[in-house]
Enzyme design. Structure first.
Site, PDB file in Angstrom:
ATOM      1  N   ARG A  36       0.711  -1.328  -0.009  1.00  0.00           N
ATOM      2  CA  ARG A  36      -0.051  -0.073   0.055  1.00  0.00           C
ATOM      3  C   ARG A  36       0.889   1.334  -0.018  1.00  0.00           C
ATOM      4  O   ARG A  36       0.225   2.426   0.174  1.00  0.00           O
ATOM      5  CB  ARG A  36      -1.013   0.093   1.146  1.00  0.00           C
ATOM      6  CG  ARG A  36      -2.255  -0.894   1.091  1.00  0.00           C
ATOM      7  CD  ARG A  36      -3.264  -0.358   1.872  1.00  0.00           C
ATOM      8  NE  ARG A  36      -3.153  -0.251   3.294  1.00  0.00           N
ATOM      9  CZ  ARG A  36      -3.816   0.464   3.941  1.00  0.00           C
ATOM     10  NH1 ARG A  36      -5.128   0.801   3.390  1.00  0.00           N
ATOM     11  NH2 ARG A  36      -3.797   0.415   5.232  1.00  0.00           N
ATOM     12  N   ASP A  37       2.095   1.157   0.015  1.00  0.00           N
ATOM     13  CA  ASP A  37       2.889   2.422  -0.092  1.00  0.00           C
ATOM     14  C   ASP A  37       4.284   2.326  -0.611  1.00  0.00           C
ATOM     15  O   ASP A  37       5.159   2.586  -0.175  1.00  0.00           O
ATOM     16  CB  ASP A  37       3.123   2.919   1.474  1.00  0.00           C
ATOM     17  CG  ASP A  37       3.634   4.409   1.410  1.00  0.00           C
ATOM     18  OD1 ASP A  37       3.322   5.206   0.433  1.00  0.00           O
ATOM     19  OD2 ASP A  37       4.454   4.857   2.282  1.00  0.00           O
ATOM     20  N   LEU A  38       4.094   1.378  -1.716  1.00  0.00           N
ATOM     21  CA  LEU A  38       5.378   1.200  -2.314  1.00  0.00           C
ATOM     22  C   LEU A  38       5.881   2.570  -3.266  1.00  0.00           C
ATOM     23  O   LEU A  38       5.211   3.086  -3.749  1.00  0.00           O
ATOM     24  CB  LEU A  38       5.174   0.160  -3.532  1.00  0.00           C
ATOM     25  CG  LEU A  38       6.533  -0.404  -4.163  1.00  0.00           C
ATOM     26  CD1 LEU A  38       7.450  -1.215  -3.412  1.00  0.00           C
ATOM     27  CD2 LEU A  38       6.171  -1.209  -5.473  1.00  0.00           C
TER      28      LEU A  38
END
Length: 229
Positions: A36-38
């Site tokens: 979710r936060d690559l």
């Protein structure tokens, strides 16, 4: 991670490593994990330039056949979030694929998606990459790098991997196992459609301000912007 300090073989090595890491999280781990936060600042490189995906503070894990969920609170980093997640809070493994595609195009071009500008148009980095791809001018995405002509096949391969990942519809994006296959075989490539968030920003703003019949409102949502440390 600073993409500008890596030569082309190292850049390809980093992208391939991140792809394999995501494939493990999505399908080989005992629990399916969606990061979710690559983003670039969450990819750490060791002394041998081996990439490690870091910062799992926003990650969600799933068991069984679950591949995603919905949330009323959208968190992540602007410029890497998929359209369906930013607009509706729907996230799946294909949301990570979108972020991976953005990361690939950033590493290839040496430009950030957020804040990207071009003198000839108002597209973001994804729109610029797709526009050049449709016109058969993809190598212009990397004109700033000297010596790129010696690695043309790898450069084009990375662009042809990145663009399918940032498609508007999640169903049009490949899964990470397919991406790893594409990175290992130049003959296995997908055609790209128009990417998500393909907008002419200034033109849209102008139209909204001058035409009262144009709907310009956005669905209310909460976005937490996380800057790299």
């Amino acid at each position: 991670m600073k993409s500008t300090v890596l030569d082309w073989p190292k850049r390809f090595h980093v992208i391939n490593g991140v792809a394999r890491g995501l494939m493990y999280l999505h399908q080989d781990s005992s629990l399916r994990i969606i990061h979710r936060d690559l983003k670039a600042s969450n990819i750490l490189l060791d002394s041998d330039m081996n990439p490690k995906i870091s910062d799992f503070g926003l990650a969600r894990s799933f068991g069984g056949n679950e591949t995603g969920a919905n949330t009323s609170r959208v968190v992540g980093t602007y410029g890497y979030m998929s359209p369906e997640y930013a607009a509706d809070g729907a996230f799946t493994i294909k949301s990570d694929v979108f972020s991976f595609g953005v990361l690939v195009l950033e590493i290839v071009s040496g430009k950030r998606n957020r804040g990207f500008s071009h003198r000839d148009h108002h597209h973001n980095l994804l729109g610029n990459a797709w526009r050049l791809y449709k016109e058969g001018r993809s190598l212009e995405l990397v004109q700033a790098y000297p010596g790129v002509s010696s690695d043309i096949s790898e450069v084009l391969q990375l662009i042809h991997v990145g663009l399918p990942c940032v498609q508007q519809c999640p169903e049009d994006r490949p899964n990470m196992s397919s991406i790893v296959l594409m990175l290992g075989n130049e003959g296995v490539l997908l055609d790209a459609k128009k990417p998500g968030f393909f907008t002419e920003r200034d033109l849209l703003t102008a139209e909204c301000s001058t035409n009262p019949n144009v709907a310009c409102s956005m669905k209310e949502m909460t976005i937490t912007l996380l800057d790299g440390r």
